[in-house]
Motif scaffolding. Structure first.
Motif, PDB file in Angstrom:
ATOM      1  N   PRO A  86       0.770  -1.334   0.033  1.00 52.26           N
ATOM      2  CA  PRO A  86      -0.117   0.104  -0.045  1.00 52.26           C
ATOM      3  C   PRO A  86       0.676   1.182   0.213  1.00 52.26           C
ATOM      4  O   PRO A  86       1.813   1.353   0.526  1.00 52.26           O
ATOM      5  CB  PRO A  86      -0.789  -0.145   1.169  1.00 52.26           C
ATOM      6  CG  PRO A  86      -0.175  -1.073   2.140  1.00 52.26           C
ATOM      7  CD  PRO A  86       0.816  -2.085   1.393  1.00 52.26           C
ATOM      8  N   THR A  87       0.532   2.214  -0.753  1.00 55.23           N
ATOM      9  CA  THR A  87       1.140   3.716  -0.632  1.00 55.23           C
ATOM     10  C   THR A  87       0.423   4.470  -0.008  1.00 55.23           C
ATOM     11  O   THR A  87      -0.987   4.523  -0.295  1.00 55.23           O
ATOM     12  CB  THR A  87       1.597   3.925  -2.176  1.00 55.23           C
ATOM     13  OG1 THR A  87       0.437   3.888  -2.747  1.00 55.23           O
ATOM     14  CG2 THR A  87       2.590   3.014  -2.595  1.00 55.23           C
ATOM     15  N   TRP A  88       0.813   5.583   0.730  1.00 51.25           N
ATOM     16  CA  TRP A  88       0.264   6.428   1.606  1.00 51.25           C
ATOM     17  C   TRP A  88       0.314   7.730   0.787  1.00 51.25           C
ATOM     18  O   TRP A  88       1.714   8.456   0.578  1.00 51.25           O
ATOM     19  CB  TRP A  88       0.654   6.425   2.794  1.00 51.25           C
ATOM     20  CG  TRP A  88       0.390   5.178   3.546  1.00 51.25           C
ATOM     21  CD1 TRP A  88       1.180   4.047   3.826  1.00 51.25           C
ATOM     22  CD2 TRP A  88      -0.900   4.626   3.962  1.00 51.25           C
ATOM     23  NE1 TRP A  88       0.591   2.998   4.227  1.00 51.25           N
ATOM     24  CE2 TRP A  88      -0.536   3.213   4.448  1.00 51.25           C
ATOM     25  CE3 TRP A  88      -2.072   5.109   4.086  1.00 51.25           C
ATOM     26  CZ2 TRP A  88      -1.690   2.416   4.925  1.00 51.25           C
ATOM     27  CZ3 TRP A  88      -3.080   4.276   4.551  1.00 51.25           C
ATOM     28  CH2 TRP A  88      -3.138   2.892   4.962  1.00 51.25           C
ATOM     29  N   GLU A  89      -0.585   8.657   0.855  1.00 52.22           N
ATOM     30  CA  GLU A  89      -0.549  10.093   0.549  1.00 52.22           C
ATOM     31  C   GLU A  89      -0.676  10.574   1.987  1.00 52.22           C
ATOM     32  O   GLU A  89      -1.613  10.391   2.802  1.00 52.22           O
ATOM     33  CB  GLU A  89      -1.914  10.493  -0.471  1.00 52.22           C
ATOM     34  CG  GLU A  89      -1.653  11.791  -0.899  1.00 52.22           C
ATOM     35  CD  GLU A  89      -2.691  12.254  -1.810  1.00 52.22           C
ATOM     36  OE1 GLU A  89      -3.758  11.271  -1.978  1.00 52.22           O
ATOM     37  OE2 GLU A  89      -2.879  13.138  -2.414  1.00 52.22           O
ATOM     38  N   TYR A  90       0.152  12.042   1.887  1.00 49.82           N
ATOM     39  CA  TYR A  90      -0.149  12.653   3.330  1.00 49.82           C
ATOM     40  C   TYR A  90      -0.361  14.241   2.847  1.00 49.82           C
ATOM     41  O   TYR A  90      -0.125  14.669   1.919  1.00 49.82           O
ATOM     42  CB  TYR A  90       1.157  12.641   4.119  1.00 49.82           C
ATOM     43  CG  TYR A  90       1.475  11.192   4.558  1.00 49.82           C
ATOM     44  CD1 TYR A  90       0.957  11.098   6.101  1.00 49.82           C
ATOM     45  CD2 TYR A  90       1.973  10.440   4.043  1.00 49.82           C
ATOM     46  CE1 TYR A  90       1.294   9.798   6.574  1.00 49.82           C
ATOM     47  CE2 TYR A  90       2.242   9.177   4.564  1.00 49.82           C
ATOM     48  CZ  TYR A  90       1.848   8.712   5.810  1.00 49.82           C
ATOM     49  OH  TYR A  90       2.161   7.547   6.213  1.00 49.82           O
ATOM     50  N   GLU A  91      -1.181  14.734   3.957  1.00 46.48           N
ATOM     51  CA  GLU A  91      -1.588  16.185   3.751  1.00 46.48           C
ATOM     52  C   GLU A  91      -1.166  16.992   5.287  1.00 46.48           C
ATOM     53  O   GLU A  91      -1.377  16.088   6.296  1.00 46.48           O
ATOM     54  CB  GLU A  91      -2.959  16.459   3.576  1.00 46.48           C
ATOM     55  CG  GLU A  91      -3.427  17.797   3.145  1.00 46.48           C
ATOM     56  CD  GLU A  91      -2.484  18.467   2.163  1.00 46.48           C
ATOM     57  OE1 GLU A  91      -1.433  19.196   2.439  1.00 46.48           O
ATOM     58  OE2 GLU A  91      -3.045  18.736   0.957  1.00 46.48           O
ATOM     59  N   TRP A 106      -9.500  11.030   4.086  1.00 52.14           N
ATOM     60  CA  TRP A 106      -8.495  11.355   4.898  1.00 52.14           C
ATOM     61  C   TRP A 106      -8.508  11.130   6.404  1.00 52.14           C
ATOM     62  O   TRP A 106      -9.436  11.449   7.148  1.00 52.14           O
ATOM     63  CB  TRP A 106      -7.780  12.771   4.769  1.00 52.14           C
ATOM     64  CG  TRP A 106      -7.570  13.219   3.605  1.00 52.14           C
ATOM     65  CD1 TRP A 106      -8.263  14.062   2.609  1.00 52.14           C
ATOM     66  CD2 TRP A 106      -6.209  13.107   2.722  1.00 52.14           C
ATOM     67  NE1 TRP A 106      -7.586  14.182   1.324  1.00 52.14           N
ATOM     68  CE2 TRP A 106      -6.327  13.891   1.575  1.00 52.14           C
ATOM     69  CE3 TRP A 106      -5.118  12.842   3.349  1.00 52.14           C
ATOM     70  CZ2 TRP A 106      -5.105  13.902   0.836  1.00 52.14           C
ATOM     71  CZ3 TRP A 106      -3.846  12.940   2.534  1.00 52.14           C
ATOM     72  CH2 TRP A 106      -4.106  13.500   1.291  1.00 52.14           C
ATOM     73  N   GLU A 107      -7.350  10.236   7.156  1.00 50.44           N
ATOM     74  CA  GLU A 107      -7.445   9.943   8.299  1.00 50.44           C
ATOM     75  C   GLU A 107      -6.439  10.785   9.246  1.00 50.44           C
ATOM     76  O   GLU A 107      -5.446  10.928   8.721  1.00 50.44           O
ATOM     77  CB  GLU A 107      -7.010   8.418   8.611  1.00 50.44           C
ATOM     78  CG  GLU A 107      -6.994   8.093   9.960  1.00 50.44           C
ATOM     79  CD  GLU A 107      -6.472   6.771  10.359  1.00 50.44           C
ATOM     80  OE1 GLU A 107      -6.032   6.042   9.425  1.00 50.44           O
ATOM     81  OE2 GLU A 107      -6.489   6.181  11.523  1.00 50.44           O
ATOM     82  N   VAL A 154      -1.736  16.187  10.645  1.00 47.04           N
ATOM     83  CA  VAL A 154      -1.357  15.514   9.829  1.00 47.04           C
ATOM     84  C   VAL A 154      -2.239  14.521   9.423  1.00 47.04           C
ATOM     85  O   VAL A 154      -2.561  13.768  10.152  1.00 47.04           O
ATOM     86  CB  VAL A 154       0.038  14.928  10.211  1.00 47.04           C
ATOM     87  CG1 VAL A 154       0.696  13.894   9.169  1.00 47.04           C
ATOM     88  CG2 VAL A 154       1.017  15.868  10.691  1.00 47.04           C
ATOM     89  N   PHE A 155      -2.569  14.440   7.950  1.00 42.38           N
ATOM     90  CA  PHE A 155      -3.654  13.259   7.574  1.00 42.38           C
ATOM     91  C   PHE A 155      -2.695  12.210   6.653  1.00 42.38           C
ATOM     92  O   PHE A 155      -2.001  12.612   5.997  1.00 42.38           O
ATOM     93  CB  PHE A 155      -4.488  14.133   6.875  1.00 42.38           C
ATOM     94  CG  PHE A 155      -5.365  15.115   7.503  1.00 42.38           C
ATOM     95  CD1 PHE A 155      -6.523  14.695   8.053  1.00 42.38           C
ATOM     96  CD2 PHE A 155      -4.809  16.276   7.628  1.00 42.38           C
ATOM     97  CE1 PHE A 155      -7.301  15.687   8.850  1.00 42.38           C
ATOM     98  CE2 PHE A 155      -5.422  17.297   8.535  1.00 42.38           C
ATOM     99  CZ  PHE A 155      -6.687  17.098   9.165  1.00 42.38           C
ATOM    100  N   LYS A 156      -3.412  11.242   6.731  1.00 42.36           N
ATOM    101  CA  LYS A 156      -2.994  10.284   5.400  1.00 42.36           C
ATOM    102  C   LYS A 156      -4.220   9.402   5.051  1.00 42.36           C
ATOM    103  O   LYS A 156      -5.449   9.339   5.574  1.00 42.36           O
ATOM    104  CB  LYS A 156      -2.234   9.255   6.232  1.00 42.36           C
ATOM    105  CG  LYS A 156      -2.679   8.065   6.982  1.00 42.36           C
ATOM    106  CD  LYS A 156      -1.773   6.920   7.319  1.00 42.36           C
ATOM    107  CE  LYS A 156      -2.599   5.856   7.892  1.00 42.36           C
ATOM    108  NZ  LYS A 156      -1.592   4.839   8.398  1.00 42.36           N
ATOM    109  N   ARG A 157      -4.120   9.076   3.532  1.00 41.30           N
ATOM    110  CA  ARG A 157      -5.339   8.233   3.073  1.00 41.30           C
ATOM    111  C   ARG A 157      -4.248   7.307   1.996  1.00 41.30           C
ATOM    112  O   ARG A 157      -3.297   7.779   1.730  1.00 41.30           O
ATOM    113  CB  ARG A 157      -6.126   9.005   2.411  1.00 41.30           C
ATOM    114  CG  ARG A 157      -5.769   9.854   1.049  1.00 41.30           C
ATOM    115  CD  ARG A 157      -6.907  10.467   0.563  1.00 41.30           C
ATOM    116  NE  ARG A 157      -6.392  11.295  -0.535  1.00 41.30           N
ATOM    117  CZ  ARG A 157      -7.418  12.057  -1.463  1.00 41.30           C
ATOM    118  NH1 ARG A 157      -8.572  12.254  -0.886  1.00 41.30           N
ATOM    119  NH2 ARG A 157      -6.921  12.712  -2.253  1.00 41.30           N
TER     120      ARG A 157
END
Ligand SMILES: [Zn+2]
Length: 118
Positions: free
Chosen positions: A56-61, A89-90, A107-110
């Motif tokens: 799995p690859t993650w995107e962050y914001e 987004w989590e 800090v969020f990730k999905r």
């Protein structure tokens, strides 16, 4: 040194440049950050990784939250967090950065697959 971040593809381009190295989008004049040689090496190190099959690859914001105790700030944060949640987004943590201890950032990730679906 300075690097530009590309709002279109999330890539970065070394100063001076007007377009993104990756996607050729025009770079906003204010979308840059001052980084050290060591920080650049870290970005280049990450670029060299190739994600394998089924990993799995993650995107962050990272978004700034309101930090004062006003009820309206609480409502703002709630709206922002719920909005991010609806988009997949989590929230993984809240942190302050650098000198501005009073500013909190979420800090969020999905997962990247979620991004493709919408
Ligand atoms: Zn780009």
């Amino acid at each position: 040194m300075k690097i530009f971040f590309c709002p279109e593809c999330g890539g970065y381009t070394l100063w001076p440049s007007e377009v993104c190295d990756e996607c050729l989008a025009k770079l906003p004049a204010d979308s840059w950050v001052e980084i050290t040689e060591e920080e650049l090496q870290q970005l280049e190190y990450i670029d060299e990784f190739e994600p394998g099959e089924n990993i799995p690859t993650w995107e962050y914001e990272v978004l700034k939250l309101k930090s004062d105790s006003l009820e309206s700030s609480r409502e703002y944060n709630k709206t922002l967090l719920n909005g991010m949640g609806e988009k997949g987004w989590e929230l993984v943590r809240i942190t302050s950065m650098g000198d501005s201890k009073s500013d909190n950032f979420g800090v969020f990730k999905r997962s990247w697959s979620d991004k493709v679906e919408d």
